[in-house]
Design an enzyme around this catalytic site. Structure first.
Site, short mmCIF file in Angstrom:
data_model
loop_
_atom_site.label_atom_id
_atom_site.label_comp_id
_atom_site.label_asym_id
_atom_site.label_seq_id
_atom_site.Cartn_x
_atom_site.Cartn_y
_atom_site.Cartn_z
N CYS A 36 -16.15 -9.13 6.74
CA CYS A 36 -15.52 -7.85 6.38
C CYS A 36 -14.29 -8.12 5.51
O CYS A 36 -13.38 -8.84 5.92
CB CYS A 36 -15.03 -7.14 7.64
SG CYS A 36 -16.31 -6.91 8.86
N ARG A 87 -17.19 -1.80 18.65
CA ARG A 87 -16.43 -3.05 18.43
C ARG A 87 -15.09 -3.03 19.14
O ARG A 87 -14.28 -2.12 18.94
CB ARG A 87 -16.23 -3.30 16.93
CG ARG A 87 -15.53 -4.65 16.69
CD ARG A 87 -15.52 -5.09 15.23
NE ARG A 87 -16.86 -5.07 14.70
CZ ARG A 87 -17.25 -4.28 13.72
NH1 ARG A 87 -16.41 -3.49 13.12
NH2 ARG A 87 -18.50 -4.31 13.32
N CYS A 147 0.83 -1.21 0.00
CA CYS A 147 0.00 0.00 0.00
C CYS A 147 0.87 1.26 0.00
O CYS A 147 1.81 1.38 0.79
CB CYS A 147 -0.91 -0.01 1.23
SG CYS A 147 -1.99 1.42 1.28
N CYS A 163 0.60 5.11 6.72
CA CYS A 163 0.00 5.00 8.07
C CYS A 163 1.03 4.34 9.00
O CYS A 163 1.46 3.20 8.75
CB CYS A 163 -1.27 4.17 8.01
SG CYS A 163 -2.41 4.74 6.71
N CYS A 197 -19.29 -6.18 4.67
CA CYS A 197 -18.54 -4.97 5.01
C CYS A 197 -17.27 -4.99 4.17
O CYS A 197 -16.68 -6.06 3.99
CB CYS A 197 -18.19 -4.99 6.49
SG CYS A 197 -17.14 -3.61 7.00
N CYS A 227 0.90 0.56 10.22
CA CYS A 227 0.38 -0.51 9.35
C CYS A 227 1.46 -1.40 8.73
O CYS A 227 2.40 -0.92 8.10
CB CYS A 227 -0.47 0.10 8.25
SG CYS A 227 -1.33 -1.18 7.30
N CYS A 231 -19.01 2.36 9.22
CA CYS A 231 -18.21 1.73 10.28
C CYS A 231 -16.97 2.61 10.42
O CYS A 231 -16.14 2.65 9.50
CB CYS A 231 -17.84 0.31 9.88
SG CYS A 231 -16.67 -0.47 11.01
N1 SAM Z 1 -6.49 0.47 3.32
C1 SAM Z 1 -7.75 0.72 3.87
C2 SAM Z 1 -7.77 1.92 4.79
O1 SAM Z 1 -6.78 2.22 5.42
O2 SAM Z 1 -8.82 2.55 4.88
C3 SAM Z 1 -8.36 -0.47 4.59
C4 SAM Z 1 -7.53 -1.38 5.46
S1 SAM Z 1 -6.83 -0.67 6.94
C5 SAM Z 1 -5.75 -1.94 7.42
C6 SAM Z 1 -8.17 -0.63 8.10
C7 SAM Z 1 -7.90 -0.08 9.48
O3 SAM Z 1 -7.23 -1.04 10.27
C8 SAM Z 1 -7.05 1.15 9.60
O4 SAM Z 1 -7.75 2.32 9.34
C9 SAM Z 1 -6.62 1.12 11.06
O5 SAM Z 1 -7.54 1.83 11.85
C10 SAM Z 1 -6.68 -0.38 11.39
N2 SAM Z 1 -5.33 -0.91 11.63
C11 SAM Z 1 -4.38 -1.15 10.71
N3 SAM Z 1 -3.24 -1.59 11.26
C12 SAM Z 1 -3.47 -1.64 12.60
C13 SAM Z 1 -2.67 -2.00 13.72
N4 SAM Z 1 -1.41 -2.40 13.58
N5 SAM Z 1 -3.22 -1.94 14.95
C14 SAM Z 1 -4.51 -1.54 15.10
N6 SAM Z 1 -5.30 -1.18 14.08
C15 SAM Z 1 -4.80 -1.21 12.85
FE1 SF4 Z 2 -2.68 1.30 3.45
FE2 SF4 Z 2 -2.47 0.23 5.85
FE3 SF4 Z 2 -2.93 2.83 5.62
FE4 SF4 Z 2 -4.87 1.05 4.94
S1 SF4 Z 2 -4.02 1.39 6.99
S2 SF4 Z 2 -4.23 2.87 3.80
S3 SF4 Z 2 -3.60 -0.62 4.14
S4 SF4 Z 2 -1.08 1.75 4.94
#
Ligand code: SAM
Ligand code: SF4
Ligand code: DTB
Length: 337
Positions: free
Chosen positions: A109, A272, A65, A69, A140, A72, A200
């Protein structure tokens, strides 16, 4: 509606959309017994406190990706060792959904590590949604930023919920993510809402944010009108190789306090208890349920990281005398207000 065992209905809390950060901070700081009493009172006025909604997650497109973030595992900006893969085949996704349903999930989901989906990606995703919906599961997806027309396509395919988190307070956000803005996220949430899809939307605790930021996240969510139907509260999973791998651990009692504040301020929403349950004891999870959490992710994996195994979860629910919630008759009925 439940009567709390007294035979009398509990008073309904008025639904507000004008929560200030100071008010939310005041709730979070209440003496613990007072806070839990208030959360329980609100919870029992709107939900059966013995029921937990069960969602199962599947990563339909993993890794690679372009977003940054800080938490992530799937960001190309991190070296988490995760192997990136292409969008799954529709039939393979439907097999996973069937298994989730047999395991007791009522919602499936599907998450994709995209900044935003391309229009041609949505052909397959719409087929997945239609197939999962046809099984009688709630659907979802979380695919990143959406345009209005893309949200419309997802809705027409049978999508019940779109997950898109605000993650943290507007002030802390820029310290965690720089490749898209808070406003981008709010815009996507607006498109989802306008398309008639349930929202959500929640956040993550443990991103190095202050208590004021935590109150700011809950106040921002609680001022969305209507409230998100589902509010995932994630406890950071500290993934090696990410910027936040060494973030300070969160005190579980502080985490329970945030759950309670979400319940009190968003009385009709499903709250949740999301990522991070692996690092919470059974007792801390029980406190989260007492604080008004009424949904979990169920299954051995979240998107890329481990989750509690099913048998352990069922044992916990059994010990607590709690039961999985049935799928509502109309999967996409709007519940929150
Ligand atoms: N890429 C899309 C996005 O960011 O909207 C969807 C997938 S993303 C992994 C979905 C959510 O998972 C993120 O917005 C974040 O809130 C949560 N998330 C991701 N990595 C995480 C982590 N290491 N610990 C807790 N929550 C996490
Ligand atoms: Fe990409 Fe992870 Fe951010 Fe979702 S949370 S946009 S998968 S970097
Ligand atoms: C949400 O708020 N939490 C889920 C879901 N929405 C998509 C994701 C949690 C991801 C945890 C880290 C991982 O497994 O990669």
């Amino acid at each position: 509606m439940p009567d709390g065992g007294s035979g009398r209905p509990e008073p309904k809390a008025a639904t507000r959309h004008d929560w200030t950060r100071g008010e939310v901070a005041g709730l979070i700081a209440l003496p613990f017994p007072e806070l839990l009493f208030r959360a329980q009172t609100v919870h029992r006025a709107h939900f059966d406190p013995t029921e937990v909604q069960i969602s199962t997650l599947l990563s339909i497109k993993t890794g690679g990706c372009p977003e940054d973030c800080g938490y992530c595992s799937q960001s190309v900006h991190h070296e988490s060792g995760l192997k990136a893969s292409k969008l799954m085949q529709v039939e393979a996704v439907l097999d996973e959904a069937r298994a989730a349903q047999q395991g007791g999930a009522s919602r499936f989901c599907m998450g994709a590590a995209w900044r935003s989906p391309k229009d041609h990606d949505l052909d397959a995703v719409c087929a997945m949604i239609a197939g999962v919906k046809a099984m009688g599961l709630e659907t979802c997806v979380t695919l990143g930023m959406l345009t209005g027309p893309q949200a419309g396509r997802l809705r027409r395919a049978g999508l019940d919920y779109y997950n898109h988190n605000l993650d943290t307070s507007p002030e802390h956000y820029g310290r965690v993510i720089t490749t898209r803005t808070y406003q981008d996220r709010l815009d996507t949430l607006g498109h989802v809402r306008d398309a008639g899809i349930n929202v959500c939307c929640g956040g993550i605790i443990g991103l190095g944010e202050s208590e004021d930021d935590q109150a700011g996240l809950i106040a921002t969510l609680a001022c969305l009108t209507p409230h998100p139907e589902s509010v995932p509260i994630n406890l950071l999973v500290r993934v090696v190789g990410t910027k936040l791998a060494d973030a300070a651990a969160v005190d579980p009692i502080s985490f329970v306090r945030i759950i309670a504040a979400a319940r009190i301020t968003m009385p009709h929403s499903m709250v949740r208890l999301s990522a991070g349950r692996e690092s919470l004891s059974d007792e801390a999870q029980a406190l989260c349920f007492l604080a008004g959490a009424n949904s979990i992710f169920y299954g051995p994996k979240l998107l890329t990281t481990p989750n509690a195994v099913e048998s352990q979860d069922m044992r916990l629910l059994d010990r607590l005398g709690m039961v999985p919630m049935a799928v509502p008759e109309t999967g996409s009925a709007t519940q929150a207000s």
